[in-house]
Enzyme design. Structure first.
Site, PDB file in Angstrom:
ATOM      1  N   ARG A   1     -81.401   0.871  18.565  1.00 30.63           N
ATOM      2  CA  ARG A   1     -80.917  -0.476  18.244  1.00 30.63           C
ATOM      3  C   ARG A   1     -81.139  -1.385  19.436  1.00 30.63           C
ATOM      4  NH1 ARG A   1     -79.197  -0.941  13.726  1.00 30.63           N
ATOM      5  NH2 ARG A   1     -78.498   0.824  12.567  1.00 30.63           N
TER       6      ARG A   1
ATOM      7  N   ASN B   1     -82.103   2.069  30.098  1.00 33.20           N
ATOM      8  CA  ASN B   1     -82.840   2.659  28.985  1.00 33.20           C
ATOM      9  C   ASN B   1     -84.007   3.475  29.512  1.00 33.20           C
ATOM     10  OD1 ASN B   1     -83.510   3.024  26.192  1.00 33.20           O
ATOM     11  ND2 ASN B   1     -85.129   1.510  26.411  1.00 33.20           N
TER      12      ASN B   1
ATOM     13  N   LYS C   1     -74.074  -8.048  14.130  1.00 30.73           N
ATOM     14  CA  LYS C   1     -74.269  -7.343  15.403  1.00 30.73           C
ATOM     15  C   LYS C   1     -73.098  -7.612  16.340  1.00 30.73           C
ATOM     16  CE  LYS C   1     -78.330  -7.183  17.533  1.00 30.73           C
ATOM     17  NZ  LYS C   1     -78.751  -5.812  17.843  1.00 30.73           N
TER      18      LYS C   1
ATOM     19  N   HIS D   1     -87.859   4.675  28.208  1.00 31.11           N
ATOM     20  CA  HIS D   1     -88.868   4.324  27.199  1.00 31.11           C
ATOM     21  C   HIS D   1     -90.121   5.163  27.431  1.00 31.11           C
ATOM     22  CE1 HIS D   1     -90.750   1.789  24.200  1.00 31.11           C
ATOM     23  NE2 HIS D   1     -91.804   1.747  24.983  1.00 31.11           N
TER      24      HIS D   1
ATOM     25  N   SER E   1     -82.265  14.944  23.112  1.00 26.74           N
ATOM     26  CA  SER E   1     -82.864  15.739  24.184  1.00 26.74           C
ATOM     27  C   SER E   1     -82.626  15.097  25.558  1.00 26.74           C
ATOM     28  CB  SER E   1     -84.361  15.972  23.935  1.00 26.74           C
ATOM     29  OG  SER E   1     -85.097  14.773  24.027  1.00 26.74           O
TER      30      SER E   1
END
Length: 189
Positions: free
Chosen positions: A90, A106, A64, A108, A15
């Site tokens: 991740r 990011n 990783k 949040h 979204s």
């Protein structure tokens, strides 16, 4: 002047990816969607917007660092200068952080530093707080600990269900994230 080139990393429904792609006069070209979950709904959205996808299952790479080296190779190949995390579940490691300092952003669903990590909306809902919100921040080597770029508060109503609160938070995310992306790209031209 050419637009900046961005990759969006997502793991779920997409979204926020859709909100970024639907931004009028976006100042960057989203040239790649990176997804770590084969079959995630975000893949359909990428196809709809004509954005190439790179599906990489971290379990296939042993570590990783190996996983991120594969990502890095693809990001360099597509000349990406920004990475926008949009529901990417991740933790970004040092391999990517070292190559994209102050270029990995990011979103949040809380007012950090409150409720970092998984299920931030559920954490806020269970804590019976009067408000929570949305934070856009730079990624660092912690979990939701990077420098905050922007925040917007979302009230928690007494009769809210978790679903209602989630919907209101997502409405703010879909407005705030593209706005911050525009400002950052414009400042860093």
């Amino acid at each position: 002047m050419t637009n900046a080139r961005a990759a969006v990393f997502a793991s779920g429904t997409g979204s926020n990816f859709r909100a970024i792609m639907e931004t009028d006069n976006l100042l960057c070209d989203v040239v790649l969607l990176v997804c770590d979950k084969p079959g995630a709904a975000v893949m359909e959205k990428a196809e709809k917007f004509g954005v190439p996808t790179f599906i990489v299952n971290p379990k296939d790479y042993g570590s990783k660092a190996n996983y991120e080296r594969v990502l890095l190779e693809k990001l360099h190949e597509t000349d990406v200068t920004w990475i926008f995390l949009a529901g990417y579940m991740r933790i970004v490691g040092p391999t990517l952080l070292g190559e994209f300092p102050a270029r990995i952003i990011n979103i949040h669903p809380s007012l950090l530093p409150d409720f970092p990590g998984l299920d931030a909306i559920g954490q806020a809902y269970e804590a019976n707080v009067g408000s929570t919100g949305v934070t856009v921040h730079y990624i660092d080597d912690g979990i939701d600990t990077g420098p905050i770029i922007a925040q917007e508060e979302v009230p928690v109503n007494l009769d809210d269900t978790k679903e209602q609160l989630t919907e209101r938070i997502q409405q703010v995310e879909h407005k705030l994230y593209p706005q911050v992306i525009q400002e950052l790209v414009k400042e860093n031209r």
